[in-house]
Write an enzyme that holds these catalytic residues in place. Structure first.
Site, PDB file in Angstrom:
ATOM      1  N   LYS B  51       0.716  -1.210   0.096  1.00  0.00           N
ATOM      2  CA  LYS B  51       0.100   0.079   0.085  1.00  0.00           C
ATOM      3  C   LYS B  51       0.805   1.337   0.204  1.00  0.00           C
ATOM      4  O   LYS B  51       0.485   2.213  -0.479  1.00  0.00           O
ATOM      5  CB  LYS B  51      -0.943   0.129   1.233  1.00  0.00           C
ATOM      6  CG  LYS B  51      -1.999  -1.164   1.178  1.00  0.00           C
ATOM      7  CD  LYS B  51      -3.051  -0.519   0.330  1.00  0.00           C
ATOM      8  CE  LYS B  51      -4.585  -1.548   0.343  1.00  0.00           C
ATOM      9  NZ  LYS B  51      -5.597  -1.058  -0.402  1.00  0.00           N
ATOM     10  N   ASN B  78      -3.822  -1.638   6.288  1.00  0.00           N
ATOM     11  CA  ASN B  78      -2.284  -1.097   5.835  1.00  0.00           C
ATOM     12  C   ASN B  78      -2.406   0.176   4.821  1.00  0.00           C
ATOM     13  O   ASN B  78      -1.441   0.994   4.918  1.00  0.00           O
ATOM     14  CB  ASN B  78      -2.160  -2.101   4.592  1.00  0.00           C
ATOM     15  CG  ASN B  78      -1.796  -3.671   5.299  1.00  0.00           C
ATOM     16  OD1 ASN B  78      -1.205  -3.906   6.560  1.00  0.00           O
ATOM     17  ND2 ASN B  78      -2.015  -4.753   4.805  1.00  0.00           N
ATOM     18  N   SER B 302       1.070  -9.535  -0.955  1.00  0.00           N
ATOM     19  CA  SER B 302       0.797  -8.152  -0.551  1.00  0.00           C
ATOM     20  C   SER B 302       1.187  -7.598   0.537  1.00  0.00           C
ATOM     21  O   SER B 302       1.367  -6.516   0.705  1.00  0.00           O
ATOM     22  CB  SER B 302      -0.809  -8.140  -0.715  1.00  0.00           C
ATOM     23  OG  SER B 302      -1.308  -9.146   0.049  1.00  0.00           O
TER      24      SER B 302
END
Lengths: 320, 320
Positions: B51, B78, B302
């Protein structure tokens, strides 16, 4: 003492088989310690620990005749898996003596994943040695000692050797000390590259034989080692003690809660899984028993093998 | 749809501030799947997730006048920390709207570590938007939406862009899908480099809005998302849906136990900490709903933000 050239030779010998593990850094650690900290991440090594380096260096040098008779060792930890995997790669037989009561997951990994023969013994030092000796007498395997072996020490030293190839201008290296193989090898690598690099060790208070040995000038032992750092419960041997006396400036002892705190910090901030033994160098720095202000410091992260079953059982319960 | 050149521009813009995260591999995964698997490890990104890429790309492009009025977003995850850290780096004010009941550890990190102003709201989508709108009307901040924003999508796409710089000949990329920002950006990066790269998404069964949206041809929503993958509970927006319809071949849904199994495999074998959302691409492969035999497959990992408090509490109890 083995020479620096033995580490270079070991590195050439094992280079194609090992993982060349990354050196990781963290803004958080650097800022917390006001220093530049470099983690040599042997948790990413094959079998999850530096032990593969020494095992492969030692076993690959056996004669064809020795190889045909196989290898043996006694260990319930990372050395067992390192010997088993090396034997599998080289196509030779391995026998691992493990104490009864060893975690089933470790027995399975050694036997099923790496195909070694596992022999259980009583959970005493005496039984381990006797069991090993009896089998060797009958079957003729070569013993691969976890640290009282020059090839094992030279192999272990290749982690610090790699670290210093990548970050040549370190001021200090800190390694955990159990039997002393990793510390000895790291110190020979560091001093061989630059004699000014300071070598420091970290040891659990509950298994502080090396600390006491340096003080008294003779090998002391742990009667009832009590530490979560299961890789560091062993005692020095003459071979490692003499290297450590020469090369190591200081041994810093750390408490169990300091070890867990350092481990949690690395897991949470660096997102890597390290085992308790590997957290002792950072715990030593956080204890402020040594100043590293403005220094470049390498930490040897010895491995990442820790039982995660309970954690994932908790997670699974949340979804049922 | 934003063009591939926007991803290249985003990469140049953020390159000095981001961590250039490693691509990791595993003999175990390769052998299990009979393929070559490459993990792009955004768990090692700043704030522990991809992010930061989008937040920095978006906020750094605001005008001086916008910067002087600060930024605002609503998130408990996040994205909140990414906006807060970016604002801190750029020396501007950030306001984060978080639902009451958010974990105290996340509130503290956002407020104390990154210095953002945290405003609590009721735990409903309506309250989040109203709280945000009210503050913006009064104070004039710019909203940084977590995914309905071209700069956020372009920034998110730089992770796949970096992966493909390092491993150019991938056959397939698999990313998790929540709001669709990461998946959209990854797909534009992949198709821009080579239109033959197949783009696949992984989504929890308990929040399968994207899967149903592709089937029905219109945006479906999750009424009561129920998944441990907390980053994937959000719904697509028009902006991400139109990109995904064009670029994404297939969305594979995975169960909660498949997610946890894949996560455990990565923790145990690769020694890295990934959050549940990040385990969905591997879970998709292990589900055998798609064949990857002999393919080179990139998985976008991620992030690595997961609460480890319980695990370390258990460990601490062992030493008392």
């Amino acid at each position: 003492m083995i020479s620096y050239s033995k580490i270079q030779e070991a590195y050439d010998r094992i280079s194609k088989e090992i993982n060349h593990t990354p050196v990781m850094t963290s803004r958080t650690l650097n800022s917390l310690l006001d220093a530049q900290i470099y983690l040599k991440c042997e948790n990413f090594q094959r079998i999850g620990a530096f032990k593969f380096r020494g095992a492969y260096n030692a076993i690959s040098q056996l004669s064809d005749e020795q190889k045909s008779r196989g290898v043996i060792t006694h260990s319930s930890g990372n050395h067992a898996q390192a010997v088993a995997l090396t034997a599998k790669i080289l196509g030779i037989n391995a026998t691992i003596v493990m104490p009864k009561g060893s975690p089933q997951v470790k027995i399975n990994a050694t036997r099923d994943t790496y195909g070694a023969k596992v022999v259980l013994c009583e959970n005493t030092v005496k039984s381990r040695h006797e069991t090993c000796d009896n089998i060797m007498t009958k079957e003729g395997q070569t013993l691969i000692h976890p640290y009282d072996n020059d090839h094992i020490i030279a192999g272990a030293g290749t982690a610090a050797f790699e670290l210093l190839q990548e970050v040549p201008n370190l001021d200090m290296i800190i390694a955990p000390v159990g039997g002393g193989g990793l510390l000895s090898g790291s110190s020979i690598a560091a001093k061989g590259i630059n004699s000014h690099i300071r070598v420091i060790a970290a040891e659990p208070e509950g298994a502080d034989d090396a600390y006491r040995s340096l003080l008294s000038g003779k090998i002391e032992s742990n009667q009832n080692p009590n530490t979560i750092a299961d890789g560091l419960r062993t005692n020095l041997c003459n071979r490692t003690f003499s290297i450590i006396r020469t090369n190591v400036e200081k041994i810093i002892t750390v408490s169990e809660s300091e070890i867990i705190h350092a481990m949690q910090l690395i897991w949470e901030r660096m997102k890597i899984i390290i085992e308790p033994s590997s957290a002792t160098p950072l715990a030593a720095l956080l204890s402020k028993k040594i100043s590293v202000k403005n220094l470049k410091v390498g930490l040897i992260i010895s491995g990442g093998n820790i039982d995660l079953t309970d954690f994932f059982s908790l997670l699974k319960k949340q979804i049922v």
